[in-house]
Design a protein around this motif. Sequence first.
Motif, mmCIF file in Angstrom:
data_model
loop_
_atom_site.group_PDB
_atom_site.id
_atom_site.type_symbol
_atom_site.label_atom_id
_atom_site.label_comp_id
_atom_site.label_asym_id
_atom_site.label_seq_id
_atom_site.Cartn_x
_atom_site.Cartn_y
_atom_site.Cartn_z
ATOM 1 N N ASP A 91 -47.550 -16.198 -16.247
ATOM 2 C CA ASP A 91 -48.112 -17.346 -17.605
ATOM 3 C C ASP A 91 -46.859 -17.677 -18.135
ATOM 4 O O ASP A 91 -47.363 -17.266 -19.275
ATOM 5 N N VAL A 92 -45.800 -17.794 -17.157
ATOM 6 C CA VAL A 92 -44.731 -19.108 -17.745
ATOM 7 C C VAL A 92 -44.457 -19.723 -16.647
ATOM 8 O O VAL A 92 -44.759 -20.131 -15.911
ATOM 9 N N PRO A 93 -43.680 -20.875 -18.406
ATOM 10 C CA PRO A 93 -43.525 -21.641 -16.988
ATOM 11 C C PRO A 93 -42.088 -22.135 -15.573
ATOM 12 O O PRO A 93 -41.029 -21.084 -16.238
ATOM 13 N N TRP A 94 -42.521 -22.289 -14.769
ATOM 14 C CA TRP A 94 -41.425 -21.742 -13.351
ATOM 15 C C TRP A 94 -40.037 -22.447 -13.757
ATOM 16 O O TRP A 94 -38.873 -22.145 -13.939
ATOM 17 N N ASP A 95 -40.103 -23.613 -15.054
ATOM 18 C CA ASP A 95 -38.975 -23.682 -15.274
ATOM 19 C C ASP A 95 -38.161 -22.970 -16.387
ATOM 20 O O ASP A 95 -37.002 -23.361 -16.237
ATOM 21 N N ASP A 96 -39.193 -22.549 -17.070
ATOM 22 C CA ASP A 96 -38.471 -21.076 -17.423
ATOM 23 C C ASP A 96 -37.543 -19.932 -16.716
ATOM 24 O O ASP A 96 -37.661 -19.131 -17.767
ATOM 25 N N VAL A 97 -38.092 -20.346 -15.785
ATOM 26 C CA VAL A 97 -37.890 -18.627 -14.742
ATOM 27 C C VAL A 97 -36.583 -18.878 -14.299
ATOM 28 O O VAL A 97 -35.709 -19.492 -13.407
ATOM 29 N N TYR A 98 -35.903 -18.053 -14.643
ATOM 30 C CA TYR A 98 -34.249 -18.339 -13.536
ATOM 31 C C TYR A 98 -34.463 -16.386 -12.694
ATOM 32 O O TYR A 98 -35.531 -15.390 -13.422
ATOM 33 N N VAL A 99 -33.884 -16.765 -11.817
ATOM 34 C CA VAL A 99 -33.901 -15.352 -10.992
ATOM 35 C C VAL A 99 -33.018 -14.446 -10.100
ATOM 36 O O VAL A 99 -31.725 -15.549 -9.719
ATOM 37 N N VAL A 100 -32.778 -13.612 -10.262
ATOM 38 C CA VAL A 100 -31.534 -12.751 -9.744
ATOM 39 C C VAL A 100 -31.673 -11.724 -8.805
ATOM 40 O O VAL A 100 -32.577 -11.581 -9.363
ATOM 41 N N GLN A 101 -30.934 -11.616 -8.135
ATOM 42 C CA GLN A 101 -31.193 -10.994 -7.074
ATOM 43 C C GLN A 101 -30.913 -9.278 -7.459
ATOM 44 O O GLN A 101 -30.084 -8.551 -8.489
#
Length: 738
Positions: A91-101
């Motif tokens: 339950d976090v805003p997607w705009d605050d999410v960063y994705v790393v492999q």
Amino acid sequence: MKTSNKILFSRRSFLKTSALASGGILIGFNLFNACKENVKMPIDLSQLNYNDFNAFIKISEEGKVTIFATNPEIGQGVKTSMPMLIAEELDVPWDDVYVVQAPLDTENYRNQTAGGSQSLRRNWEPLRQTGATAKQMLVNAAAARWGVDASTCKAKQGFITNANGDTLGYGEVVLEAAQLEVPENVSLKDPQDFTIIGTKTANVDIDKIITGKPLFGLDYKEEGMVYASVIRPPAFGQVLESFDATKAKGMPGVIDVITIGEKARNMLSEAKPNWSVKLSTTDKVVVVGKTTWDAIKGAKAVKTTWKTDSDLESTKEHDEKLLGLLNGKKFRTRRKDGDVEKAFAEADKVVERIYESTFLPHNPMEPMNFFANVTPEKVHLVGPTQTPESAANAVASLLGRPLEDIHVDLTRMGGGFGRRLYNDYVMEAVEIADKIKMPVKMVSTREDDMTTGVYRPACKYKIAASIKDGKLTGYHLKEACVNGNMYGLVPNFFPAGAIANYQVDSVPLRSNITTGAWRAPYTNFLAIAEQSFFDELAEEMEVDRVQLHMDLLDNVKKNPNPKIDYSPERLQGVLQMVVEKSNYGKTTEGVYQGLSVYYCHNTHVAEVADVILDNGMPVIKKVTCAIDCGIVVNPLGALNQAKGGVLDGIGHAMYADFSFKDGVPSANNFSSYQLIRMGQTPEVDVHFAKSDIAPTGLGEPTLPPVGGAVANAIYKATGQRLYKLPFMNNLQSKEVVG
């Protein structure tokens, strides 16, 4: 309704790990925002104070969240969709999410593979539980700080609030939360409460892809790295006899010319090989250069002599042998319901047809490549593989090293379609690095990929059905395939359970030609054969094609123990949907329609192809596609996958022509091997069934049905039934085999 689930992931993944303690990454500018006013500068994640919450999630004091994408990204979108599952329940805003492999990590992650359209299906609950568990621990930490009961607190959009209205951000309590005991059970959201799942979400790598930032295996570089080009046998069935590298060694940029193969032979002879290893047993010549171009030019200068070690096979010989096997008596029966022979003997009519497919190369946009550095301390591997764990196991066996010495970092893949399930190219890179004692990247050319790769096996199907009193009473499917193709899953697909007397048999033809999974394994041609056959059956029985399928699926629902993998209700649902959406049977004059309905990779799909005639030749104008794949996690990515599968299926069914003569492939590049052209691509209209069922596969299921839909539409337009791939060859020659 919220559900409470027993934790499925490894509890070890929730322990803080030093392996994830390094800083973040620098997010590049967004190309699409570059011309807008007042655009904020991107956040430098390396400057944020991160805490490792668990093996999947890092949360900064500012509330920014980094989620590790665990599965290989092959273009199917899992680097975006799988983190969406965690972010939804966290339950976090997607705009605050960063994705790393994430790298290969068998202790903290599971199912780190990309194949069979299974990534989302297998991780649907575990990843949601990961996010929900992290959220609950954050709530528990906030509640402990406030001295209140956690049940009185709520978490939403990165903040925790108590009954008094006090609020804490995730970043403010993450350090305390990470120390708490992991709860045994957590509640998952009801699908109607989703705010991220089900929303159109851009690919997390899109900015880097369109601006050419390094993402792929070919992009990877390391200080002191050299490059290698491998010279493999020009024909399947040949081995190296001798070579002269004098000219190559004198060329600028060429460092050395060596041979490899000994370690591979030893590994293959000493133990049962890893299923993902597709290595030839011959020596290979390797040119090592300062650059890719140096190595490739040097390889062209090496003079090699090859000798025939076993039969040099041709496609014509394969065709004759497969036909002989198909008409023979030695088969493995995969499933037998009732008595097919009796049903055929008592029938008013028996319809029998033979369908034939060719070998096919995979041809991903990015040719095979891999980086390897073998040192006494560890073996460092970097590159594009669909099966990193299998690669690590195979490399450990090849080098006689403990598995903990093997470290695999994953890059984004420029396509794979099943080719990168097999780690022969990884093994080559490792054997080269071990021999030259330098970090090296093995790089194949397009010609290498097309002529020395792994191929979809050539295959023939004989399908027979008995008709008695206007009803289908028996169905017999026989497969003869190079190196075998059918496994236990296909016999339980439709029409299993719909016809009382039903039998499926298979027989392999052993060949030197390396074969393996190709996009939508087993079903990519079987669907064409079966759906073309059902169209012809409906005509023979003088019944409506849609009604024939509906009646057969009703039979399944009446069967008390059908032993099937598909859902008759869901197949009927997509069939009804595609009939409605395509206006099937009610189109304007000059438009000819073909229907196909199929289940594979846990997904139900129906398609209708619209064909017109242009100077007497068929042109595909539109394909309407109805899909039931459960909950659609990312509609944007799902749409791209569905359309891509349809176009790929059309291109290979219509145009892809590939064969062997004396063990040598007929084509070595796109100048002699036709893929679908831009002007040949039809409109693709995709519709998804609304569902609250867990998601199923989507990278492959739209490909198999489309060939049958096209074949059936072409028949309506031309009167020609098509039994052999590629279709255009048979239409141009007016030769229809069957």
